[in-house]
Design a protein around this motif. Structure first.
Motif, PDB file in Angstrom:
ATOM      1  N   VAL A  69       0.837  -1.204   0.000  1.00 16.76           N
ATOM      2  CA  VAL A  69       0.000   0.000   0.000  1.00 16.76           C
ATOM      3  C   VAL A  69       0.871   1.254   0.000  1.00 16.76           C
ATOM      4  O   VAL A  69       2.091   1.186   0.242  1.00 16.76           O
ATOM      5  N   ASP A  70       0.241   2.401  -0.280  1.00 13.64           N
ATOM      6  CA  ASP A  70       0.872   3.711  -0.127  1.00 13.64           C
ATOM      7  C   ASP A  70       0.276   4.394   1.092  1.00 13.64           C
ATOM      8  O   ASP A  70      -0.934   4.300   1.343  1.00 13.64           O
ATOM      9  N   ILE A  71       1.117   5.096   1.844  1.00 17.98           N
ATOM     10  CA  ILE A  71       0.669   5.758   3.067  1.00 17.98           C
ATOM     11  C   ILE A  71       0.989   7.246   2.995  1.00 17.98           C
ATOM     12  O   ILE A  71       2.143   7.622   2.727  1.00 17.98           O
ATOM     13  N   ASP A  72      -0.025   8.076   3.216  1.00 19.74           N
ATOM     14  CA  ASP A  72       0.153   9.515   3.374  1.00 19.74           C
ATOM     15  C   ASP A  72      -0.130   9.875   4.828  1.00 19.74           C
ATOM     16  O   ASP A  72      -0.972   9.242   5.488  1.00 19.74           O
ATOM     17  N   VAL A  73       0.568  10.876   5.333  1.00 23.23           N
ATOM     18  CA  VAL A  73       0.450  11.267   6.737  1.00 23.23           C
ATOM     19  C   VAL A  73       0.016  12.725   6.818  1.00 23.23           C
ATOM     20  O   VAL A  73       0.618  13.603   6.189  1.00 23.23           O
ATOM     21  N   VAL A  74      -1.041  12.983   7.600  1.00 27.28           N
ATOM     22  CA  VAL A  74      -1.502  14.345   7.866  1.00 27.28           C
ATOM     23  C   VAL A  74      -1.161  14.662   9.317  1.00 27.28           C
ATOM     24  O   VAL A  74      -1.605  13.964  10.238  1.00 27.28           O
ATOM     25  N   PHE A 124      -4.222   7.911  16.646  1.00 20.60           N
ATOM     26  CA  PHE A 124      -4.383   8.517  15.329  1.00 20.60           C
ATOM     27  C   PHE A 124      -5.634   7.930  14.676  1.00 20.60           C
ATOM     28  O   PHE A 124      -6.160   6.895  15.105  1.00 20.60           O
ATOM     29  N   SER A 125      -6.135   8.609  13.664  1.00 19.70           N
ATOM     30  CA  SER A 125      -7.241   8.082  12.875  1.00 19.70           C
ATOM     31  C   SER A 125      -6.718   7.724  11.488  1.00 19.70           C
ATOM     32  O   SER A 125      -5.629   8.162  11.094  1.00 19.70           O
ATOM     33  N   TYR A 126      -7.490   6.952  10.758  1.00 16.04           N
ATOM     34  CA  TYR A 126      -7.003   6.520   9.441  1.00 16.04           C
ATOM     35  C   TYR A 126      -8.170   6.385   8.460  1.00 16.04           C
ATOM     36  O   TYR A 126      -9.331   6.187   8.851  1.00 16.04           O
ATOM     37  N   GLN A 127      -7.835   6.504   7.201  1.00 17.14           N
ATOM     38  CA  GLN A 127      -8.768   6.246   6.111  1.00 17.14           C
ATOM     39  C   GLN A 127      -8.112   5.243   5.171  1.00 17.14           C
ATOM     40  O   GLN A 127      -6.962   5.427   4.769  1.00 17.14           O
ATOM     41  N   LEU A 128      -8.850   4.206   4.831  1.00 14.90           N
ATOM     42  CA  LEU A 128      -8.318   3.148   3.991  1.00 14.90           C
ATOM     43  C   LEU A 128      -9.158   3.026   2.735  1.00 14.90           C
ATOM     44  O   LEU A 128     -10.378   2.812   2.805  1.00 14.90           O
ATOM     45  N   HIS A 133      -4.532   2.633  -0.727  1.00 13.72           N
ATOM     46  CA  HIS A 133      -4.072   3.940  -0.241  1.00 13.72           C
ATOM     47  C   HIS A 133      -4.575   4.174   1.181  1.00 13.72           C
ATOM     48  O   HIS A 133      -5.752   3.961   1.480  1.00 13.72           O
ATOM     49  N   ILE A 134      -3.659   4.621   2.045  1.00 11.64           N
ATOM     50  CA  ILE A 134      -3.988   4.893   3.449  1.00 11.64           C
ATOM     51  C   ILE A 134      -3.627   6.317   3.801  1.00 11.64           C
ATOM     52  O   ILE A 134      -2.564   6.814   3.384  1.00 11.64           O
ATOM     53  N   VAL A 135      -4.497   6.991   4.559  1.00 17.83           N
ATOM     54  CA  VAL A 135      -4.197   8.309   5.111  1.00 17.83           C
ATOM     55  C   VAL A 135      -4.219   8.198   6.622  1.00 17.83           C
ATOM     56  O   VAL A 135      -5.245   7.791   7.207  1.00 17.83           O
ATOM     57  N   LEU A 136      -3.098   8.509   7.273  1.00 18.40           N
ATOM     58  CA  LEU A 136      -2.997   8.547   8.720  1.00 18.40           C
ATOM     59  C   LEU A 136      -3.114   9.988   9.190  1.00 18.40           C
ATOM     60  O   LEU A 136      -2.397  10.866   8.684  1.00 18.40           O
ATOM     61  N   LYS A 137      -4.002  10.258  10.132  1.00 15.60           N
ATOM     62  CA  LYS A 137      -4.207  11.637  10.605  1.00 15.60           C
ATOM     63  C   LYS A 137      -3.905  11.724  12.089  1.00 15.60           C
ATOM     64  O   LYS A 137      -4.419  10.945  12.897  1.00 15.60           O
ATOM     65  N   PHE A 138      -3.049  12.697  12.434  1.00 19.50           N
ATOM     66  CA  PHE A 138      -2.711  12.953  13.847  1.00 19.50           C
ATOM     67  C   PHE A 138      -3.303  14.300  14.267  1.00 19.50           C
ATOM     68  O   PHE A 138      -3.331  15.251  13.475  1.00 19.50           O
TER      69      PHE A 138
END
Length: 345
Positions: free
Chosen positions: A296-301, A332-336, A340-345
């Motif tokens: 997967v690809d991971i983006d971090v906010v 943290f919260s996440y969207q899958l 593609h994954i978005v990790l939000k702090f």
């Protein structure tokens, strides 16, 4: 000039390749064991002699005359520098052949060239001189793992993002494969045919053994021995390291230094049975491993308040279950979405 050129001028090496016997096999196996950095040269020279690598055209008459003239000059200079009394001790029959080979070096090269020329012309109607070793490659993408058998029945597990290059059939001297990434090997035992894995210049030699090699990091190659015994040597070093079961060698490529320590079995080889393990892993190490493990690809906010020292073991778990467990611990919260994954702090 290729490093294999000296082998191409060795009468006994040529005789071994074309007409192998027990005495020659034993000598060249011992020679390769003492000179592991030359294994590739041996394989290349064998391929040339057996007809794998030939020019598309025969050399001109002028070129052949020039080659023989150069060989004659080199042999005359070599004869002036060397004394026939220096070279050899035990095994008189073997060394008598070596002395004869030295005296007849020019004739030997001429015979070799003749063999090559005849192969090019296709005068061997049976096609035996046209035998070609076929090399195969098995690879895994991120998020994939692969289990398969080699021609000698050695069992291989490839971790994600890895590849193994191996011949369609092993020759009579050595079983050599090349690894990129991480792989686990259960080697089929054959005392007369060592199994060797070449990984970024590091040569691991085994007979009947199970071990893991991890080259995921470009800076380090790590070899963990589960059973049997292996010898490890870098092609540019003279030091050879022997491992016993339960020990792992970490080799630093830049410094050419090795460190040997005990290892945890699950941590090193649990991946092949679906165990995803983190030991005091930083945030970067965690995200990098998740990307490789699940493809997967991971983006971090935002960013964690402090770097992680995350510990956890997940066995055959889905990505969502792993993220859910991590989010409860590290806040943290996440969207899958698909890959593609978005990790939000």
């Amino acid at each position: 000039m290729s490093k294999a050129s000296d082998l191409l001028e060795d009468l006994e090496f040529i005789r071994w390749v074309k007409f192998p016997n027990t005495e020659l096999d034993n000598f060249w196996k011992s020679w390769m064991a003492a000179n592991p950095e030359r294994v590739k040269d041996v394989m290349l020279a064998r391929e040339i002699i057996l007809g794998l690598q030939f020019p598309s055209k025969l050399p001109s008459k002028e070129l052949k005359q020039e080659v023989f003239a150069n060989l004659l000059r080199e042999q005359e200079m070599s004869s002036m520098k060397e004394s026939p009394e220096l070279d050899f001790s035990p095994n008189q029959g073997w060394y008598a052949n070596r002395i004869f080979g030295k005296i007849s070096a020019i004739l030997a090269v001429a015979v070799l060239l003749t063999i090559l020329f005849l192969s090019l012309k296709g005068e061997d109607s049976s096609g035996q001189n046209q035998v070609k070793t076929k090399w195969l490659v098995k690879s895994t993408h991120k998020g994939e793992k692969l289990n398969f058998r080699l021609p000698d029945q050695t069992i291989v597990w490839l971790n994600s993002g890895s590849s193994l290059r191996y011949p369609e059939s092993f020759d009579s001297t050595v079983r050599l494969v090349e690894l990129e990434g991480e792989g686990f090997f259960e080697v089929s035992e054959n005392p007369n045919q060592p199994f060797q894995v070449l990984t970024n210049g590091l040569l691991t030699t085994a007979l009947g053994t199970s071990f893991n090699i991890n080259h995921s990091s470009r800076e380090t190659v790590k070899i963990a021995l589960v059973s049997g015994k292996v010898a490890v040597q870098h092609q540019k070093d003279s030091i050879s390291y022997l491992l016993k079961p339960g020990l792992a060698l970490a080799y630093q490529n830049a410094e050419h230094q090795a460190e040997i320590n005990v290892f945890d079995l699950d941590t090193e080889v649990g991946w092949k049975s679906g165990k995803l393990i983190f030991n005091n892993a930083s945030f970067r190490q965690v995200t990098k491993k998740l990307q490789k493990w699940y493809g997967v690809d991971i983006d971090v906010v935002g960013a964690p308040k402090s770097d992680w020292e995350f510990n956890g073991k997940f066995e055959n778990q889905t990505l969502e279950n792993v993220l859910k467990s991590m989010s409860n611990i590290e806040n943290f919260s996440y969207q899958l979405s698909n890959k593609h994954i978005v990790l939000k702090f």
